[in-house]
Enzyme design. Structure first.
Site, short mmCIF file in Angstrom:
data_model
loop_
_atom_site.label_atom_id
_atom_site.label_comp_id
_atom_site.label_asym_id
_atom_site.label_seq_id
_atom_site.Cartn_x
_atom_site.Cartn_y
_atom_site.Cartn_z
N GLY A 78 3.91 -1.34 4.07
CA GLY A 78 3.04 -2.30 4.75
C GLY A 78 3.24 -3.74 4.33
O GLY A 78 2.33 -4.56 4.50
N LYS B 145 0.85 -1.20 0.00
CA LYS B 145 0.00 0.00 0.00
C LYS B 145 0.88 1.24 0.00
O LYS B 145 2.07 1.19 0.34
CB LYS B 145 -0.95 0.02 1.20
CG LYS B 145 -0.27 -0.02 2.57
CD LYS B 145 0.21 1.33 3.08
CE LYS B 145 0.90 1.22 4.44
NZ LYS B 145 1.66 2.46 4.79
N GLY C 119 5.03 -6.30 5.55
CA GLY C 119 4.89 -7.29 6.61
C GLY C 119 3.46 -7.41 7.10
O GLY C 119 2.97 -8.51 7.37
N ASP D 92 -1.61 -1.80 11.07
CA ASP D 92 -1.91 -1.75 9.63
C ASP D 92 -2.53 -3.03 9.10
O ASP D 92 -3.10 -3.04 8.00
CB ASP D 92 -0.62 -1.50 8.83
CG ASP D 92 -0.09 -0.09 9.01
OD1 ASP D 92 -0.76 0.71 9.68
OD2 ASP D 92 1.00 0.20 8.48
N GLY E 93 11.12 -1.78 5.55
CA GLY E 93 11.48 -0.45 5.99
C GLY E 93 11.18 0.61 4.96
O GLY E 93 11.92 1.58 4.80
#
Length: 274
Positions: A100, A8, A102, A136, A96
């Site tokens: 989003g 995203k 993960g 998230d 990083g």
């Protein structure tokens, strides 16, 4: 069974106040994009942990036991005594990066387990489980554009389509710590909300729509600021850092030709949004 967790971008991001629990309330729009990982589960012989986890693609730092797909399996297995499985995760979404990846992996793992083992969990139940894994994560259950408030966990519908725009996403080879990104943030409630601004034409966003993390992150990592400047130099209609960084995206008209070689050894992703 296999699934493809997508990423995203954040469209606008305001840090509006600090909470008594030490976290911050924010407002943003989450918008799904088709940059994807690959996640597969297969039945496995009985084993001590109930699972084996194998990762490939982009390196994932940290203990595999702490990976969110593993946590998602353990969460549902505790409630439904799932059979042992082998888990294979191929990472294409940079870590990083404020994308989003993960969180998406975790949410898609919940949906995959629900389907594979006929758990019959409804959307709201899946969102509740996802919320236990990260703020998230619930977004990726429905995976449609939303206006997010609270810590990024309270969603409401937003009428926004970027269909037909070209997205160019650039991530330099730096990792932005969320703690560092918050280090220089001074929460301020803006006079006009993100939800109101995204209802205006995209051509007006450049002057109106901000990401509050840019001030602190750009100071720590000037190369990220340079990417945003370069995207505008290439005639992006709108450009912004996503989340707390380190990726920056630009929205272009579909017919615009953009030379992405200028971004050197950065990770670059280009797609036409649908």
């Amino acid at each position: 069974m296999i699934t493809f967790p997508n990423s995203k971008i954040n469209i606008g991001l305001n840090i509006v106040e600090k909470r008594v629990d030490g976290y911050h309330n924010l407002e943003t729009v989450f918008y799904p994009i088709p940059l994807q990982d690959a996640l597969e589960i297969v039945p496995a012989p009985a084993q001590e942990n109930g699972f084996r986890f194998t990762a490939s693609g982009i390196d994932i730092e940290g203990n595999p036991e702490a990976n969110l797909v593993v946590k998602a399996y353990k969460l549902l297995s505790a409630a439904y005594q799932l059979p042992p499985i082998d888990i294979y995760l191929h990472k294409n979404i940079p870590t990083g990066a404020g994308l989003g990846g993960g969180s998406s992996d975790a949410a898609f793992m919940l949906k995959l387990l629900n389907e594979a083992f006929s758990l019959n969990l409804q959307t709201e139940e899946l969102e509740a489980y996802a919320g236990k894994l990260g703020a998230d994560c619930p977004f990726f259950i429905r995976n449609t554009p939303v206006y997010a408030e609270g810590t990024g966990n309270l969603f409401s519908p937003v009428s926004l389509s970027l269909k037909g725009y070209k997205l160019i996403l650039v991530k330099p080879r730096v990792f932005v710590s969320t703690k560092d990104a918050f280090s220089r943030i001074i929460p301020v409630k803006p006079p006009v909300s993100v939800k109101e601004i995204v209802a205006t034409p995209i051509t007006e966003w450049k002057e109106l729509l901000k990401n509050d993390f840019e001030t602190s992150v750009f100071a720590l990592y000037p190369e990220i600021a340079q990417i945003k400047e370069e995207l505008y130099a290439r005639e992006a209609i709108y450009a912004s850092m996503s989340g707390s960084g380190a990726s920056v995206y630009g929205l272009f008209n579909a017919e615009q030709q953009v030379n992405t070689n200028v971004f050197g050894n950065c990770f670059v992703y280009e797609t036409l949004l649908d």
